[in-house]
Design a protein around this motif. Sequence first.
Motif, PDB file in Angstrom:
ATOM      1  N   SER A   1       0.842  -1.194   0.000  1.00  0.00           N
ATOM      2  CA  SER A   1       0.000   0.000   0.000  1.00  0.00           C
ATOM      3  C   SER A   1       0.876   1.241   0.000  1.00  0.00           C
ATOM      4  O   SER A   1       2.092   1.184   0.230  1.00  0.00           O
ATOM      5  CB  SER A   1      -0.896   0.007   1.240  1.00  0.00           C
ATOM      6  OG  SER A   1      -0.103   0.139   2.410  1.00  0.00           O
ATOM      7  N   GLU A   2       0.250   2.395  -0.220  1.00  0.00           N
ATOM      8  CA  GLU A   2       0.990   3.648  -0.190  1.00  0.00           C
ATOM      9  C   GLU A   2       1.663   3.848   1.172  1.00  0.00           C
ATOM     10  O   GLU A   2       2.824   4.278   1.248  1.00  0.00           O
ATOM     11  CB  GLU A   2       0.052   4.823  -0.477  1.00  0.00           C
ATOM     12  CG  GLU A   2      -0.594   4.794  -1.855  1.00  0.00           C
ATOM     13  CD  GLU A   2      -1.937   4.076  -1.875  1.00  0.00           C
ATOM     14  OE1 GLU A   2      -2.692   4.282  -2.838  1.00  0.00           O
ATOM     15  OE2 GLU A   2      -2.230   3.310  -0.922  1.00  0.00           O
ATOM     16  N   GLU A   3       0.939   3.520   2.236  1.00  0.00           N
ATOM     17  CA  GLU A   3       1.503   3.673   3.581  1.00  0.00           C
ATOM     18  C   GLU A   3       2.671   2.731   3.813  1.00  0.00           C
ATOM     19  O   GLU A   3       3.671   3.107   4.429  1.00  0.00           O
ATOM     20  CB  GLU A   3       0.409   3.440   4.623  1.00  0.00           C
ATOM     21  CG  GLU A   3      -0.638   4.530   4.689  1.00  0.00           C
ATOM     22  CD  GLU A   3      -1.665   4.283   5.779  1.00  0.00           C
ATOM     23  OE1 GLU A   3      -1.401   4.661   6.930  1.00  0.00           O
ATOM     24  OE2 GLU A   3      -2.717   3.710   5.472  1.00  0.00           O
ATOM     25  N   MET A   4       2.556   1.503   3.328  1.00  0.00           N
ATOM     26  CA  MET A   4       3.637   0.546   3.524  1.00  0.00           C
ATOM     27  C   MET A   4       4.881   0.950   2.738  1.00  0.00           C
ATOM     28  O   MET A   4       6.005   0.869   3.239  1.00  0.00           O
ATOM     29  CB  MET A   4       3.175  -0.855   3.096  1.00  0.00           C
ATOM     30  CG  MET A   4       4.175  -1.956   3.423  1.00  0.00           C
ATOM     31  SD  MET A   4       4.507  -2.121   5.194  1.00  0.00           S
ATOM     32  CE  MET A   4       2.922  -2.723   5.783  1.00  0.00           C
ATOM     33  N   LEU A   5       4.695   1.394   1.511  1.00  0.00           N
ATOM     34  CA  LEU A   5       5.834   1.850   0.721  1.00  0.00           C
ATOM     35  C   LEU A   5       6.510   3.031   1.405  1.00  0.00           C
ATOM     36  O   LEU A   5       7.757   3.093   1.464  1.00  0.00           O
ATOM     37  CB  LEU A   5       5.369   2.235  -0.684  1.00  0.00           C
ATOM     38  CG  LEU A   5       4.891   1.085  -1.583  1.00  0.00           C
ATOM     39  CD1 LEU A   5       4.282   1.647  -2.860  1.00  0.00           C
ATOM     40  CD2 LEU A   5       6.024   0.126  -1.915  1.00  0.00           C
ATOM     41  N   ASP A   6       5.726   3.953   1.930  1.00  0.00           N
ATOM     42  CA  ASP A   6       6.300   5.089   2.636  1.00  0.00           C
ATOM     43  C   ASP A   6       7.077   4.635   3.868  1.00  0.00           C
ATOM     44  O   ASP A   6       8.145   5.179   4.188  1.00  0.00           O
ATOM     45  CB  ASP A   6       5.202   6.068   3.058  1.00  0.00           C
ATOM     46  CG  ASP A   6       4.659   6.885   1.896  1.00  0.00           C
ATOM     47  OD1 ASP A   6       5.265   6.840   0.800  1.00  0.00           O
ATOM     48  OD2 ASP A   6       3.619   7.552   2.083  1.00  0.00           O
ATOM     49  N   ALA A   7       6.535   3.657   4.574  1.00  0.00           N
ATOM     50  CA  ALA A   7       7.199   3.167   5.784  1.00  0.00           C
ATOM     51  C   ALA A   7       8.576   2.587   5.469  1.00  0.00           C
ATOM     52  O   ALA A   7       9.512   2.705   6.280  1.00  0.00           O
ATOM     53  CB  ALA A   7       6.329   2.115   6.466  1.00  0.00           C
ATOM     54  N   PHE A   8       8.707   1.980   4.295  1.00  0.00           N
ATOM     55  CA  PHE A   8       9.987   1.395   3.893  1.00  0.00           C
ATOM     56  C   PHE A   8      10.841   2.358   3.075  1.00  0.00           C
ATOM     57  O   PHE A   8      11.965   2.023   2.691  1.00  0.00           O
ATOM     58  CB  PHE A   8       9.751   0.111   3.095  1.00  0.00           C
ATOM     59  CG  PHE A   8       9.415  -1.084   3.947  1.00  0.00           C
ATOM     60  CD1 PHE A   8      10.333  -1.615   4.830  1.00  0.00           C
ATOM     61  CD2 PHE A   8       8.164  -1.678   3.866  1.00  0.00           C
ATOM     62  CE1 PHE A   8      10.034  -2.715   5.612  1.00  0.00           C
ATOM     63  CE2 PHE A   8       7.843  -2.778   4.651  1.00  0.00           C
ATOM     64  CZ  PHE A   8       8.781  -3.305   5.528  1.00  0.00           C
ATOM     65  N   GLY A   9      10.316   3.536   2.787  1.00  0.00           N
ATOM     66  CA  GLY A   9      11.075   4.521   2.048  1.00  0.00           C
ATOM     67  C   GLY A   9      11.317   4.163   0.600  1.00  0.00           C
ATOM     68  O   GLY A   9      12.355   4.532   0.022  1.00  0.00           O
ATOM     69  N   VAL A  10      10.361   3.448  -0.009  1.00  0.00           N
ATOM     70  CA  VAL A  10      10.495   3.053  -1.409  1.00  0.00           C
ATOM     71  C   VAL A  10       9.238   3.455  -2.165  1.00  0.00           C
ATOM     72  O   VAL A  10       8.261   3.912  -1.584  1.00  0.00           O
ATOM     73  CB  VAL A  10      10.726   1.528  -1.548  1.00  0.00           C
ATOM     74  CG1 VAL A  10      12.059   1.127  -0.944  1.00  0.00           C
ATOM     75  CG2 VAL A  10       9.588   0.735  -0.895  1.00  0.00           C
ATOM     76  N   ARG A  11       9.279   3.262  -3.483  1.00  0.00           N
ATOM     77  CA  ARG A  11       8.114   3.468  -4.343  1.00  0.00           C
ATOM     78  C   ARG A  11       7.769   2.142  -5.004  1.00  0.00           C
ATOM     79  O   ARG A  11       8.528   1.172  -4.929  1.00  0.00           O
ATOM     80  CB  ARG A  11       8.425   4.532  -5.418  1.00  0.00           C
ATOM     81  CG  ARG A  11       8.826   5.883  -4.856  1.00  0.00           C
ATOM     82  CD  ARG A  11       9.178   6.857  -5.973  1.00  0.00           C
ATOM     83  NE  ARG A  11      10.218   6.337  -6.846  1.00  0.00           N
ATOM     84  CZ  ARG A  11      11.523   6.366  -6.573  1.00  0.00           C
ATOM     85  NH1 ARG A  11      11.950   6.888  -5.434  1.00  0.00           N
ATOM     86  NH2 ARG A  11      12.400   5.872  -7.422  1.00  0.00           N
ATOM     87  N   GLU A  12       6.647   2.089  -5.661  1.00  0.00           N
ATOM     88  CA  GLU A  12       6.250   0.852  -6.328  1.00  0.00           C
ATOM     89  C   GLU A  12       7.308   0.425  -7.342  1.00  0.00           C
ATOM     90  O   GLU A  12       7.564  -0.774  -7.514  1.00  0.00           O
ATOM     91  CB  GLU A  12       4.897   1.037  -7.007  1.00  0.00           C
ATOM     92  CG  GLU A  12       4.377  -0.196  -7.755  1.00  0.00           C
ATOM     93  CD  GLU A  12       4.163  -1.410  -6.865  1.00  0.00           C
ATOM     94  OE1 GLU A  12       4.147  -2.540  -7.414  1.00  0.00           O
ATOM     95  OE2 GLU A  12       4.014  -1.261  -5.633  1.00  0.00           O
ATOM     96  N   GLU A  13       7.957   1.403  -7.988  1.00  0.00           N
ATOM     97  CA  GLU A  13       8.932   1.086  -9.033  1.00  0.00           C
ATOM     98  C   GLU A  13      10.179   0.406  -8.474  1.00  0.00           C
ATOM     99  O   GLU A  13      10.834  -0.371  -9.177  1.00  0.00           O
ATOM    100  CB  GLU A  13       9.331   2.365  -9.773  1.00  0.00           C
ATOM    101  CG  GLU A  13       8.216   3.013 -10.572  1.00  0.00           C
ATOM    102  CD  GLU A  13       7.208   3.750  -9.686  1.00  0.00           C
ATOM    103  OE1 GLU A  13       7.557   4.079  -8.523  1.00  0.00           O
ATOM    104  OE2 GLU A  13       6.077   3.985 -10.155  1.00  0.00           O
ATOM    105  N   ASN A  14      10.539   0.684  -7.214  1.00  0.00           N
ATOM    106  CA  ASN A  14      11.762   0.096  -6.654  1.00  0.00           C
ATOM    107  C   ASN A  14      11.506  -0.618  -5.330  1.00  0.00           C
ATOM    108  O   ASN A  14      12.354  -0.658  -4.448  1.00  0.00           O
ATOM    109  CB  ASN A  14      12.832   1.179  -6.464  1.00  0.00           C
ATOM    110  CG  ASN A  14      12.472   2.177  -5.375  1.00  0.00           C
ATOM    111  OD1 ASN A  14      11.303   2.472  -5.165  1.00  0.00           O
ATOM    112  ND2 ASN A  14      13.468   2.710  -4.681  1.00  0.00           N
ATOM    113  N   TRP A  15      10.308  -1.199  -5.193  1.00  0.00           N
ATOM    114  CA  TRP A  15       9.907  -1.778  -3.918  1.00  0.00           C
ATOM    115  C   TRP A  15      10.849  -2.865  -3.422  1.00  0.00           C
ATOM    116  O   TRP A  15      11.017  -3.063  -2.212  1.00  0.00           O
ATOM    117  CB  TRP A  15       8.477  -2.312  -3.992  1.00  0.00           C
ATOM    118  CG  TRP A  15       8.273  -3.527  -4.869  1.00  0.00           C
ATOM    119  CD1 TRP A  15       7.944  -3.543  -6.178  1.00  0.00           C
ATOM    120  CD2 TRP A  15       8.386  -4.911  -4.469  1.00  0.00           C
ATOM    121  NE1 TRP A  15       7.834  -4.831  -6.633  1.00  0.00           N
ATOM    122  CE2 TRP A  15       8.099  -5.697  -5.614  1.00  0.00           C
ATOM    123  CE3 TRP A  15       8.698  -5.552  -3.278  1.00  0.00           C
ATOM    124  CZ2 TRP A  15       8.127  -7.099  -5.580  1.00  0.00           C
ATOM    125  CZ3 TRP A  15       8.719  -6.943  -3.236  1.00  0.00           C
ATOM    126  CH2 TRP A  15       8.437  -7.702  -4.391  1.00  0.00           C
TER     127      TRP A  15
END
Length: 311
Positions: free
Chosen positions: A216-230
């Motif tokens: 999710s957007e929140e999870m990606l933010d928590a890990f400091g990544v984006r969908e493109e470089n998850w």
Amino acid sequence: MNTAAVSRGSLEGRVALVAGATRGAGRAMAVELGRAGATVYATGRTTRGSVSEVGRPTETIEETAELVTAAGGTGIAVPVDHLEPERVRALVERIDRDHGRLDVLVNDVWGGDHLLDFDTKVWEVELDKGLRMLRLGVETHLITSHFALPLLIRRPGGLVVEVTDGTAEYNGPRYRGNLFFDLAKNAPIRAAFGLAEELGEYGCTAVCLSPGFLRSEEMLDAFGVREENWRDAVAREPHFAIAESPAYIGRAVAALACDPDVARWNGQSLSSGQLAIEYGFTDTDGSRPDGWRYFIEVVHGGKEATAEDYR
């Protein structure tokens, strides 16, 4: 059934309500129902003029509705706090007035992650936070079903999807680390079971559906990544290698909604990974992550395997 079976127009003429469609799984489910041709009412509390307690102004229901329309459906954004019965009643009356039918109800309202403290005893939890989680994750679903189901049962073939975190197989023998959270995430499983009993005589179906490890957007933010470089986050959290995009559960809901034999799932607890195998759809990268199977067999079961073996 493969991805081609859930094609543009498969749900043309159908009307869906995705309660809690501002972001994450809810947004993706709304978009994929729209991609199949449905008219989708996307509800939530964050709009371009108002931000909910979740505090994420960058995701709005208006944007979700626009994405639904861009995908090929008709997206309609309606600001609704599903804890306010009269607003939910007005929403359903509007759907009835405009379309005279409701074919799919997705109960995805949550928004309680900011209240969650894991590994905290029930007597140590801030009571207001715990009770708020239950209101957001359980009471909202019940209020929405109370008002929406009389419209849904007018026609056989209606589908109700209760969305949660974890399957019955996973949650049943495991404590989710916070009593309020545990109750909030097990309640939709039981709700789907009970609704199946109540809806069956009308030719309608209720299921509970869970994503796996959701990007999710929140999870990606928590890990400091984006969908493109998850995948860059896997070094920090190895189990993130099994993570799935929100589109995956969106495709699961669309597959269920398009299945003329969906009643075979009535009352069951399902997952995106399980349904991907059954219906033949994939995640955006072409893989089929089976997150809960991975956690049951590898993380908790001790099986020697990698996340890639479950994609």
